[in-house]
Design an enzyme around this catalytic site. Structure first.
Site, short mmCIF file in Angstrom:
data_model
loop_
_atom_site.label_atom_id
_atom_site.label_comp_id
_atom_site.label_asym_id
_atom_site.label_seq_id
_atom_site.Cartn_x
_atom_site.Cartn_y
_atom_site.Cartn_z
N ASN A 192 0.87 -1.18 0.00
CA ASN A 192 0.00 0.00 0.00
C ASN A 192 0.91 1.23 0.00
O ASN A 192 1.47 1.57 1.02
CB ASN A 192 -0.89 -0.02 1.25
N LYS A 196 0.06 4.24 -0.33
CA LYS A 196 -0.61 5.47 0.18
C LYS A 196 -0.39 6.60 -0.83
O LYS A 196 -0.29 6.35 -2.02
CB LYS A 196 -0.09 5.82 1.57
N HIS A 221 -9.50 1.34 4.93
CA HIS A 221 -8.20 1.52 5.59
C HIS A 221 -8.37 2.51 6.75
O HIS A 221 -9.17 3.44 6.67
CB HIS A 221 -7.18 2.06 4.58
N GLU A 242 -6.72 4.96 7.66
CA GLU A 242 -6.56 6.38 7.31
C GLU A 242 -7.83 6.92 6.65
O GLU A 242 -8.18 8.08 6.83
CB GLU A 242 -5.31 6.55 6.41
N GLU A 300 -5.30 -4.66 10.91
CA GLU A 300 -4.29 -3.62 11.04
C GLU A 300 -4.56 -2.79 12.29
O GLU A 300 -5.36 -1.84 12.24
CB GLU A 300 -4.33 -2.69 9.82
N GLY A 320 2.34 2.65 10.59
CA GLY A 320 3.24 3.77 10.36
C GLY A 320 3.99 4.23 11.60
O GLY A 320 4.63 5.28 11.59
N SER A 326 3.51 -1.75 10.47
CA SER A 326 4.96 -1.72 10.71
C SER A 326 5.67 -3.03 10.36
O SER A 326 6.63 -3.42 11.05
CB SER A 326 5.25 -1.29 12.15
C1 PEP Z 1 -0.76 0.35 5.93
O1 PEP Z 1 -0.83 1.51 5.56
O2 PEP Z 1 -1.64 -0.44 5.59
C2 PEP Z 1 0.37 -0.05 6.77
C3 PEP Z 1 0.35 -1.24 7.28
O3 PEP Z 1 1.38 0.87 6.95
P1 PEP Z 1 2.82 0.59 7.65
O4 PEP Z 1 3.36 -0.67 7.04
O5 PEP Z 1 3.63 1.79 7.30
O6 PEP Z 1 2.59 0.46 9.11
#
Ligand code: PEP
Length: 247
Positions: free
Chosen positions: A8, A10, A94, A96, A165, A171, A210
């Site tokens: 992803n 973003k 998601h 976000e 998640e 992040g 992460s």
């Molecule tokens: C995501 O945006 O779905 C995500 C898991 O981000 P990150 O790997 O940066 O934590």
């Protein structure tokens, strides 16, 4: 079940940066049939990504969609538009989108239903916030998000994947422990079996938050973890390739 490793990006990478990334990434790809590899760039990069990925076995997905096919919905992108560009997947709900753009469970449900009806595979994202975990509400939050998002399409869960998640892990550089992830994944699997006893493990449950080359294998050694959704560490082609081939 073929495991799914998804990137992803973003709101990152212009068209020329996308070209550069994909050319580099494809040099690392071997045996694409052994695992499903998915890249979800921003909308503006889908066309060029689709051309470059043709014949590589690497799949293309979008990061969002709207549930109507066309009309007066300024700024939105429809599922037929994504399918024409070669997208087979779309990330829905998601964190976000939920927490920055205010998407609620009702809207997310409409998107999931539209994806199932129009034949694009949604990756439904669910997960608790830090304060919800601390209050012991993780299972309740995840259960509510899943029940509401899948309302009306329970019999079609074989056409849907889910990404667990935890919001506090996205992040932040602080992943969930694989054991905590397995606990929630097992809970989600039991819930899916209850919602659709015929599913027979066709829904993959991915972990996201992460993930990096250094910790990916720790997650992937657990049978309950059917794949990964990777944000930050997917932005570099070599780093994403290391995650893809970590198991
Ligand atoms: C995501 O945006 O779905 C995500 C898991 O981000 P990150 O790997 O940066 O934590």
């Amino acid at each position: 079940m073929r495991r799914l490793i998804a990137a992803n990006w973003k709101m990152n990478k212009t068209v020329s940066e996308t070209e550069d990334y994909i050319k580099k990434f494809l040099k690392f790809v071997e045996h694409p049939e052994s695992r499903e590899i998915l890249i979800c760039p921003p909308f503006t990069s889908l066309y060029v990504a689709s051309k470059l990925l043709q014949g590589s076995g690497v799949k293309l997905g979008a990061q969002n969609c709207f549930y109507k096919d066309s009309g007066a919905y300024t700024g939105e992108i429809s599922i037929p538009m994504l399918k024409e560009l070669g997208c087979e997947y779309v990330i829905v709900g998601h964190s976000e989108r939920r927490h920055i753009f205010g998407e609620n469970d009702e809207l997310i449900n409409k998107k999931v239903v539209a994806c199932v009806e129009k034949g694009i595979r949604p990756i439904l994202c669910v997960g608790e916030k830090k304060e919800e975990r601390e209050a012991g509400l993780t299972f309740k939050v995840v259960e509510t998000q899943i029940r509401l998002a899948l309302s009306g399409v329970e019999e079609h869960t074989d056409k849907i994947d889910i990404a667990y998640e935890p919001v506090w892990a996205i992040g932040t550089g602080i992943p969930a422990t694989p054991e905590d992830a397995v606990e929630v994944h097992t809970f989600i699997r039991n819930l899916l079996n209850e919602l659709n006893p015929k599913n027979q493990r066709k829904t993959r449950i991915l972990y996201g938050g992460s993930v990096k080359p250094e910790n990916a294998a720790e997650f992937m050694k657990h049978e309950a973890i059917n794949g990964l959704l990777v944000g930050t560490a997917s932005l570099d082609p070599e780093s994403f390739a290391k995650i893809v081939y970590s198991f």
